[in-house]
Motif scaffolding. Structure first.
Motif, mmCIF file in Angstrom:
data_model
loop_
_atom_site.group_PDB
_atom_site.id
_atom_site.type_symbol
_atom_site.label_atom_id
_atom_site.label_comp_id
_atom_site.label_asym_id
_atom_site.label_seq_id
_atom_site.Cartn_x
_atom_site.Cartn_y
_atom_site.Cartn_z
ATOM 1 N N GLY A 301 0.797 -1.215 0.000
ATOM 2 C CA GLY A 301 0.000 0.000 0.000
ATOM 3 C C GLY A 301 0.829 1.264 0.000
ATOM 4 N N ARG A 302 1.970 1.261 0.720
ATOM 5 C CA ARG A 302 2.818 2.457 0.737
ATOM 6 C C ARG A 302 3.453 2.675 -0.644
ATOM 7 N N TYR A 303 3.900 1.583 -1.283
ATOM 8 C CA TYR A 303 4.458 1.734 -2.633
ATOM 9 C C TYR A 303 3.379 2.149 -3.630
ATOM 10 N N LYS A 304 2.146 1.702 -3.411
ATOM 11 C CA LYS A 304 1.049 2.108 -4.299
ATOM 12 C C LYS A 304 0.809 3.610 -4.176
ATOM 13 N N ARG A 305 0.915 4.126 -2.957
ATOM 14 C CA ARG A 305 0.755 5.575 -2.779
ATOM 15 C C ARG A 305 1.888 6.344 -3.473
ATOM 16 N N LEU A 306 3.122 5.834 -3.354
ATOM 17 C CA LEU A 306 4.232 6.478 -4.041
ATOM 18 C C LEU A 306 4.028 6.438 -5.554
ATOM 19 N N PHE A 307 3.495 5.318 -6.054
ATOM 20 C CA PHE A 307 3.206 5.194 -7.488
ATOM 21 C C PHE A 307 2.188 6.252 -7.921
ATOM 22 N N ASP A 309 1.530 9.103 -6.557
ATOM 23 C CA ASP A 309 2.043 10.471 -6.404
ATOM 24 C C ASP A 309 3.185 10.794 -7.354
ATOM 25 N N ALA A 310 3.852 9.759 -7.891
ATOM 26 C CA ALA A 310 5.043 9.989 -8.724
ATOM 27 C C ALA A 310 4.662 10.641 -10.053
ATOM 28 N N LEU A 320 5.335 0.904 -8.911
ATOM 29 C CA LEU A 320 4.298 -0.055 -9.280
ATOM 30 C C LEU A 320 4.839 -1.484 -9.135
ATOM 31 N N ALA A 321 6.059 -1.718 -9.606
ATOM 32 C CA ALA A 321 6.661 -3.059 -9.521
ATOM 33 C C ALA A 321 6.816 -3.492 -8.068
ATOM 34 N N ARG A 322 7.244 -2.569 -7.201
ATOM 35 C CA ARG A 322 7.446 -2.931 -5.789
ATOM 36 C C ARG A 322 6.111 -3.153 -5.069
#
Length: 451
Positions: A301-307, A309-310, A320-322
């Motif tokens: 979920g944290r990586y999805k948020r970074l995706f 916002d990027a 997205l991959a992570r």
């Protein structure tokens, strides 16, 4: 008389037969032959320590509960293998801890993780790279556990250590004091329920007032965790989440080290906008305490948020991959759970590799089946209806999405939960299909969005 009978008895508590481990791929074997583990490793160590080995399934008939209780009480030593989450093993450990002051040693494979309460207790860890228990594996296990067991035999049971004089000489003043404490805890829990009953816009102020009332002195763990979860469920703005962080950071070192507290701190960091710090905290917890669905789901979920916002394409691709990797790892831990798997269909469709649509469809069916199974069991999981709602979006079923949105609203979810749900729905909406379906689903999102 056979001299072997005079040896002290060691009763082994463990699964038998071949059992699935649900280990994270690459971290442990898919299955373990527990009979081979017993025959090739445990029996030899127990005998080398001077005990006569006994295991439950060696009875000529079915071992009834009375026999099991007798052996747990009278055995000179009880060894318990906790490598997999086996309900019988956990139950029998609890009985032995309550029955005898000493002589209970916990064991587990070095890659395994235990349920919360027993995860806090000291255990002998042993290497288990494969589940057939080959000769070299058996030798490595024996070498690792023999001296460690001998060193823990005299360790005191947590039940006896926690209650002076247990079981027959408990100080009545202590008992009365504990009853008073439980009465106070009951009153405190009523105050927490009252805060949760207020309209959402009033809850955070009420929650902070309750924290101020109870945080003036040392808090017992149950009160601290209840206050933490109350603050979490009342939080809305980044400022609110910083209040949650301040509360957690003010707890004792012992409480801050509890995995559940670490997980909630990571969640608060993320909702305060500090996603990278949240990821670092959870990754450190996984490294020290092992992966769980909750932890890998938090990372996904944290990586999805970074995706989301990027802005740079290379960053979006990497995040997205992570996100997908962590959700996949979490899904593989237990296919009956739906937290991690429910996030994957929309992410596969965004990635758009060859075969991703097929993957999305297969995982979607898995999610729906797991949710329906949970419903049939009468699950009270507050995320169940939300997960089915996301699945309806992923299926392009506007009728079902509208009906499930009613159910989600009726559950009075916290604002942070609603925002999390909306984030997933917005990703799914990108693949909703025709314009009419997309418009109906967009209307569902707007219905749910906090005012």
């Amino acid at each position: 008389m056979n001299g072997a009978v005079l040896r002290p008895l060691c009763f082994m508590v463990m699964p038998y037969g071949t059992k699935a481990t649900l280990a994270e791929p690459g971290k442990g074997p898919v299955e373990i032959d527990f009979n081979a583990l017993w025959d090739n490793a445990y029996v030899h160590v127990i005998e080398a320590l001077g005990y006569q080995p006994v295991r439950a399934d060696q009875d000529t008939g079915a071992m009834i509960i009375t026999q099991m209780l007798e052996r747990l009480y009278f055995a000179d030593l009880v060894l318990a293998d906790m490598t997999i989450a086996n309900g019988n093993v956990y139950y029998e450990i609890g009985i032995r801890h309550a029955a005898r002051r000493k002589g209970c040693v916990l064991l587990a494979a070095d890659w395994s993780s235990q349920l919360f309460d027993l995860a806090q207790m000291r255990a002998v860890r042993y290497p288990l790279p494969e589940g057939k228990i080959l000769p070299e594996t058996a030798a490595a296990i024996q070498a690792r556990i023999k001296d460690a067991i001998a060193g823990l035999v005299a360790g005191e049971s947590p039940m006896h250590a926690a209650i002076p004089g247990y079981p027959s000489q408990v100080n009545e003043a202590t008992a009365a004091g504990m009853k008073d404490q439980m009465a106070m805890l009951s009153a405190f829990q009523a105050e927490v329920r009252a805060v949760r009953a207020f309209p959402k816009k009033e809850r955070m102020a009420r929650a902070q007032a309750l924290v101020d009332a109870y945080a003036k002195g040392p808090m017992i763990g149950a009160v601290a965790i209840a206050l933490m979860l109350m603050l979490r469920d009342c939080a809305d703005t980044a400022e609110d989440w910083n209040v949650v962080l301040k509360f957690i950071d003010g707890l004792s070192d012992e409480l801050r080290s509890v995995p559940e507290v670490t997980e909630q701190r990571a969640l608060a960091l993320s909702y305060a906008g500090r996603h990278v710090e949240a990821i670092a905290a959870v990754e450190a917890l996984v490294a020290t305490s092992g992966p769980t669905q909750e932890r890998l789901g938090l990372l996904g979920g944290r990586y999805k948020r970074l995706f989301k916002d990027a802005t740079a394409p290379e960053d979006k691709k990497r995040f997205l991959a992570r996100s997908i990797d962590n959700y996949e790892r979490g899904m593989q831990l237990d296919l009956n759970e739906y937290y991690c798997s429910s996030n994957l269909p929309s992410l596969y469709r965004i990635r758009r590799r060859a075969g991703d649509e097929k993957l999305a469809q297969s995982v979607l069916q898995l999610v729906i089946a797991a949710c329906e199974r949970a419903r049939q069991r009468g699950s009270t999981d507050p995320w169940l209806r939300a997960t089915l709602l996301v699945a309806a979006f992923d299926s392009g079923d506007a009728d079902k999405a509208e009906a499930l949105a009613d159910e989600v609203e009726s559950g009075d979810p916290a604002d942070w939960q609603i925002k999390s749900i909306i984030g997933s729905l917005e990703l799914s909406l990108m693949n909703a299909g025709d314009d009419v379906t997309m418009a109906r689903m967009a209307a569902v999102i707007e219905r749910l969005r906090p005012a």
